[in-house]
Motif scaffolding. Structure first.
Motif, PDB file in Angstrom:
ATOM      1  N   THR A 189      11.652  -5.284  -5.925  1.00  0.00           N
ATOM      2  CA  THR A 189      10.409  -4.720  -6.429  1.00  0.00           C
ATOM      3  C   THR A 189       9.269  -5.599  -5.933  1.00  0.00           C
ATOM      4  O   THR A 189       9.278  -6.813  -6.136  1.00  0.00           O
ATOM      5  N   LEU A 190       8.308  -4.959  -5.282  1.00  0.00           N
ATOM      6  CA  LEU A 190       7.181  -5.681  -4.691  1.00  0.00           C
ATOM      7  C   LEU A 190       5.877  -5.124  -5.234  1.00  0.00           C
ATOM      8  O   LEU A 190       5.819  -3.966  -5.660  1.00  0.00           O
ATOM      9  N   PRO A 191       4.796  -5.920  -5.185  1.00  0.00           N
ATOM     10  CA  PRO A 191       3.493  -5.405  -5.607  1.00  0.00           C
ATOM     11  C   PRO A 191       3.082  -4.206  -4.741  1.00  0.00           C
ATOM     12  O   PRO A 191       3.502  -4.092  -3.586  1.00  0.00           O
ATOM     13  N   ALA A 192       2.265  -3.347  -5.295  1.00  0.00           N
ATOM     14  CA  ALA A 192       1.879  -2.121  -4.598  1.00  0.00           C
ATOM     15  C   ALA A 192       0.550  -2.292  -3.852  1.00  0.00           C
ATOM     16  O   ALA A 192      -0.337  -1.467  -3.949  1.00  0.00           O
ATOM     17  N   ARG A 193       0.435  -3.359  -3.088  1.00  0.00           N
ATOM     18  CA  ARG A 193      -0.747  -3.552  -2.255  1.00  0.00           C
ATOM     19  C   ARG A 193      -0.372  -3.229  -0.818  1.00  0.00           C
ATOM     20  O   ARG A 193       0.760  -3.478  -0.383  1.00  0.00           O
ATOM     21  N   GLY A 194      -1.327  -2.692  -0.069  1.00  0.00           N
ATOM     22  CA  GLY A 194      -1.078  -2.308   1.308  1.00  0.00           C
ATOM     23  C   GLY A 194      -0.570  -3.455   2.155  1.00  0.00           C
ATOM     24  O   GLY A 194       0.346  -3.290   2.967  1.00  0.00           O
ATOM     25  N   SER A 195      -1.129  -4.655   1.960  1.00  0.00           N
ATOM     26  CA  SER A 195      -0.698  -5.802   2.766  1.00  0.00           C
ATOM     27  C   SER A 195       0.744  -6.177   2.456  1.00  0.00           C
ATOM     28  O   SER A 195       1.490  -6.598   3.343  1.00  0.00           O
ATOM     29  N   ASP A 196       1.161  -6.006   1.193  1.00  0.00           N
ATOM     30  CA  ASP A 196       2.550  -6.304   0.829  1.00  0.00           C
ATOM     31  C   ASP A 196       3.505  -5.286   1.441  1.00  0.00           C
ATOM     32  O   ASP A 196       4.606  -5.636   1.865  1.00  0.00           O
ATOM     33  N   LEU A 197       3.086  -4.018   1.505  1.00  0.00           N
ATOM     34  CA  LEU A 197       3.910  -2.988   2.127  1.00  0.00           C
ATOM     35  C   LEU A 197       4.096  -3.284   3.608  1.00  0.00           C
ATOM     36  O   LEU A 197       5.213  -3.246   4.120  1.00  0.00           O
TER      37      LEU A 197
END
Length: 135
Positions: free
Chosen positions: A101-109
């Protein structure tokens, strides 16, 4: 040093394949086998927090393949920290699924995509089609 036993939930109908897995897993030291039992998605929502397994094995015996796949997807969605192992008669393999599970920020994606393994998911060693007579 004393290690806690791993609690493994075996979800499968009472068929020969499930009974064979049960016999193998019951002999393993350091493992507590929960089951075998049949379980719907609704039952999983109630029973898994009570049972608190370290991993779940979902057995597909062929007659319930679609429901085994739905149950696996449900478990991964509802219990993201719980590894799910799928085994079945259709192929001579088993699959281990775990989620991150990862944060839902564009850079994290973007970072997650760039850090995916560099293997070819379409290579013959990775893809196991069903046999022609199984179709």
């Amino acid at each position: 040093m004393h290690r806690e036993k791993r609690r493994i939930l075996l979800i499968c109908p009472q068929h020969l394949f499930g009974a064979g897995l049960e016999a193998i897993l019951r002999r393993v030291q350091g493992m507590e086998l929960l089951g075998p039992m049949e379980m719907s998605q609704e039952e999983a929502n109630t029973r898994l927090p009570e049972l608190r397994p370290n991993a779940v094995i979902v057995v597909d015996v062929g007659d319930s393949g679609a429901s085994a796949s739905r149950l696996t997807a449900h478990l991964l969605q509802e219990f993201p920290g719980l590894p799910v192992i799928c085994a079945g008669l259709g192929q001579n393999i088993f699959r281990v699924f775990s989620t991150h599970t990862l944060p839902a920020r564009g850079s994290d994606l973007v970072e997650a995509i760039l850090n995916l393994p560099q293997n070819d998911p379409w290579g013959e060693a990775q893809f196991h089609p069903k046999l022609e007579e199984d179709k």
